[in-house]
Design an enzyme around this catalytic site. Sequence first.
Site, PDB file in Angstrom:
ATOM      1  N   ASP A  96       0.888  -1.048   0.016  1.00  0.00           N
ATOM      2  CA  ASP A  96      -0.145  -0.036   0.127  1.00  0.00           C
ATOM      3  C   ASP A  96       0.957   1.121  -0.068  1.00  0.00           C
ATOM      4  O   ASP A  96       1.341   1.746   1.157  1.00  0.00           O
ATOM      5  CB  ASP A  96      -1.130  -0.101   1.337  1.00  0.00           C
ATOM      6  CG  ASP A  96      -2.147   1.066   1.208  1.00  0.00           C
ATOM      7  OD1 ASP A  96      -2.130   1.875   0.281  1.00  0.00           O
ATOM      8  OD2 ASP A  96      -2.861   1.239   2.199  1.00  0.00           O
ATOM      9  N   ALA A  97       1.351   1.660  -1.173  1.00  0.00           N
ATOM     10  CA  ALA A  97       2.094   2.778  -1.400  1.00  0.00           C
ATOM     11  C   ALA A  97       1.348   3.779  -2.073  1.00  0.00           C
ATOM     12  O   ALA A  97       1.994   5.124  -2.123  1.00  0.00           O
ATOM     13  CB  ALA A  97       3.223   2.268  -2.198  1.00  0.00           C
ATOM     14  N   LYS A  98       0.479   3.716  -2.905  1.00  0.00           N
ATOM     15  CA  LYS A  98      -0.394   4.812  -3.192  1.00  0.00           C
ATOM     16  C   LYS A  98       0.455   5.663  -4.245  1.00  0.00           C
ATOM     17  O   LYS A  98       0.564   6.919  -4.260  1.00  0.00           O
ATOM     18  CB  LYS A  98      -1.074   5.469  -2.244  1.00  0.00           C
ATOM     19  CG  LYS A  98      -2.197   4.863  -1.544  1.00  0.00           C
ATOM     20  CD  LYS A  98      -2.993   5.892  -0.732  1.00  0.00           C
ATOM     21  CE  LYS A  98      -4.058   4.957   0.236  1.00  0.00           C
ATOM     22  NZ  LYS A  98      -3.321   4.009   1.112  1.00  0.00           N
ATOM     23  N   ARG A  99       1.042   5.074  -5.221  1.00  0.00           N
ATOM     24  CA  ARG A  99       2.084   5.899  -6.008  1.00  0.00           C
ATOM     25  C   ARG A  99       1.461   6.497  -7.201  1.00  0.00           C
ATOM     26  O   ARG A  99       0.190   6.019  -7.551  1.00  0.00           O
ATOM     27  CB  ARG A  99       3.302   4.641  -6.445  1.00  0.00           C
ATOM     28  CG  ARG A  99       4.133   4.239  -5.547  1.00  0.00           C
ATOM     29  CD  ARG A  99       4.480   5.071  -4.756  1.00  0.00           C
ATOM     30  NE  ARG A  99       5.755   4.494  -3.680  1.00  0.00           N
ATOM     31  CZ  ARG A  99       6.173   4.964  -2.593  1.00  0.00           C
ATOM     32  NH1 ARG A  99       5.600   6.271  -2.001  1.00  0.00           N
ATOM     33  NH2 ARG A  99       7.003   4.463  -1.882  1.00  0.00           N
TER      34      ARG A  99
END
Length: 202
Positions: A96-99
């Site tokens: 879960d890094a929301k790049r």
Amino acid sequence: MTFFDSLEQRIEQSGNCICMGMDPVLDKIPLSGLSPEETIKKFYLTLLDAMDKANIYPAAIKPNSAYYEAISVSAMQVLSDLIAEYSQRGIHVVLDAKRGDIGKSSAAYAQAAFDVFGADSVTVSPYMGEDSVKPFSEYAAGKGVYMLLRTSNKGAQDLQDLQMAEGDQLFYAVASKLLNWNTQDSIGAVVGATNTTEMENI
């Protein structure tokens, strides 16, 4: 095998569709006398040891990289180590890094998520358009991308609820784009479970 084929296979193997969050909040972890990094690692490895003994595992884990980044550079290594340990049991890893950035930067983020950290899938913001998404969805066969679509936070209304010329809210337009971009059968959507009617429509 596509990403969703492998995910369905993993769910069948584990006998559940549980995704376990791994967002460490230090003052809620009942360990003392250790460094923050040691605390996090021991806590999640202790959980994994209990899973090993019971032979019961979640289908997936979802560590949010921000919680590790906020602690130290060394905590990022702990994240990498934990991903490796859980992956060894066949557990699917959602980073879960929301790049989401311009094409070249997204390609680098994809390499980091899939090659450096060894994740099976990663969360991405689609709001910079297709060229910011493709480097993730086309990076490697069998890898997945979860696009932020309809979130449940209060501020979601600021942009996601905007009315389009066609009459639909913006998030429905984004959902249509994701269908068009899903040429590799690798794109999923992040949808908050707070409005079941919206979920059904999406």
